[in-house]
Write a protein that holds these residues in place. Structure first.
Motif, PDB file in Angstrom:
ATOM      1  N   LYS A   1     114.347  41.360  23.670  1.00 48.43           N
ATOM      2  CA  LYS A   1     114.965  40.061  23.840  1.00 48.43           C
ATOM      3  C   LYS A   1     113.963  39.070  23.596  1.00 48.43           C
ATOM      4  O   LYS A   1     114.253  37.933  23.085  1.00 48.43           O
TER       5      LYS A   1
ATOM      6  N   LYS B   1     117.664  28.514  26.772  1.00 46.82           N
ATOM      7  CA  LYS B   1     118.615  29.754  26.433  1.00 46.82           C
ATOM      8  C   LYS B   1     118.866  30.488  27.801  1.00 46.82           C
ATOM      9  O   LYS B   1     117.657  31.079  27.895  1.00 46.82           O
TER      10      LYS B   1
ATOM     11  N   ILE C   1     119.850  34.364  28.818  1.00 41.82           N
ATOM     12  CA  ILE C   1     119.845  35.704  28.331  1.00 41.82           C
ATOM     13  C   ILE C   1     120.242  36.591  29.518  1.00 41.82           C
ATOM     14  O   ILE C   1     119.304  36.495  30.343  1.00 41.82           O
TER      15      ILE C   1
ATOM     16  N   ASN D   1     113.570  36.027  20.268  1.00 41.81           N
ATOM     17  CA  ASN D   1     113.504  34.720  20.407  1.00 41.81           C
ATOM     18  C   ASN D   1     112.276  34.126  20.343  1.00 41.81           C
ATOM     19  O   ASN D   1     112.085  32.862  20.843  1.00 41.81           O
TER      20      ASN D   1
ATOM     21  N   ILE E   1     115.762  34.996  30.979  1.00 43.04           N
ATOM     22  CA  ILE E   1     116.031  36.130  31.051  1.00 43.04           C
ATOM     23  C   ILE E   1     116.229  36.748  32.328  1.00 43.04           C
ATOM     24  O   ILE E   1     115.568  36.638  33.258  1.00 43.04           O
TER      25      ILE E   1
END
Length: 227
Positions: free
Chosen positions: A222, A200, A202, A226, A176
């Motif tokens: 967030k 992943k 973000i 997830n 993130i």
């Protein structure tokens, strides 16, 4: 039902107090959230010796054992992100999923860091308020404002580039990042995402490095999305 635990490792110069709002939002999602003050920060006294990131990893492992945490969701921010990565490399069986929030992993020698190192002694006589302006506003550095062990630890931390080992991580990882981060640049986010297989990324628009303080509810959202 087994308790779901999130362990948060804060950044350099931070403390558990700066994460209380994130903790509150995460706990509303049904998780138990632990945010210890890392040694040398908040209410935790500094180590007697100049620790490396690996020493902080072992401290975190001992903390988990004392809390009887068998498995955790691990979140690391900035300096805490470097600890989290090395924890995941050494003790992958203990982590269900890892969240890296603007982790400080890539330590490339830059002109800014050379300036910080060369001017550290020169600025040592200045009051903390002045040093804070110089290091925080001018050089965008998390250089410690106190001398002694913590400054030695800081030097060891910034000398270690964790990025060469990112491809070894097997732990499911969510990254993130604030798009306007001027402490850990956004280009690092893409590199870390590429190196950690299956991770992943973000990106949070219009935000910088301190997501936990500026948008705690959004950051928690967030994370919860997830888990």
């Amino acid at each position: 039902m087994e308790e779901k635990i999130i362990l948060i490792l804060h950044g350099w110069g931070s403390s558990s107090q700066r994460w209380v709002n994130v903790k509150s939002y995460l706990e509303k999602g049904g998780f138990r959230v632990n945010i210890p003050d890392l040694p040398g920060f908040g209410e935790s006294p500094p180590p007697k010796d100049a620790w490396s990131i690996d020493n902080y990893v072992e401290w975190a492992r001992t903390y988990c054992e004392r809390q009887n945490f068998s498995q955790i969701f691990l979140l690391g921010h900035s300096f805490g992100g470097a600890i989290a990565v090395k924890f995941a490399l050494k003790y992958p069986e203990k982590i269900i999923k890892m969240f890296l929030v603007a982790p400080a992993l890539i330590r490339v020698k830059t002109l800014k860091k050379k300036i910080i190192n060369k001017t550290a002694k020169f600025f040592s006589f200045l009051p903390n308020s002045t040093k804070k302006v110089i290091y925080g506003s001018v050089l965008k550095s998390d250089y410690p404002l106190k001398a002694g062990t913590m400054r030695d630890i800081f030097q060891r931390v910034i000398a270690e580039d964790v990025s060469p080992r990112l491809s070894e991580i097997q732990t499911p990882t969510i990254i993130i990042w604030g798009k306007n981060d001027d402490v850990t640049p956004l280009k690092d986010a893409y590199l870390i995402n590429k190196k950690i297989h299956g991770s992943k990324l973000i990106i949070i628009e219009n935000q910088g490095h301190d997501l936990n303080r500026k948008v705690p509810e959004l950051l928690a959202e967030k994370v919860l999305e997830n888990l």
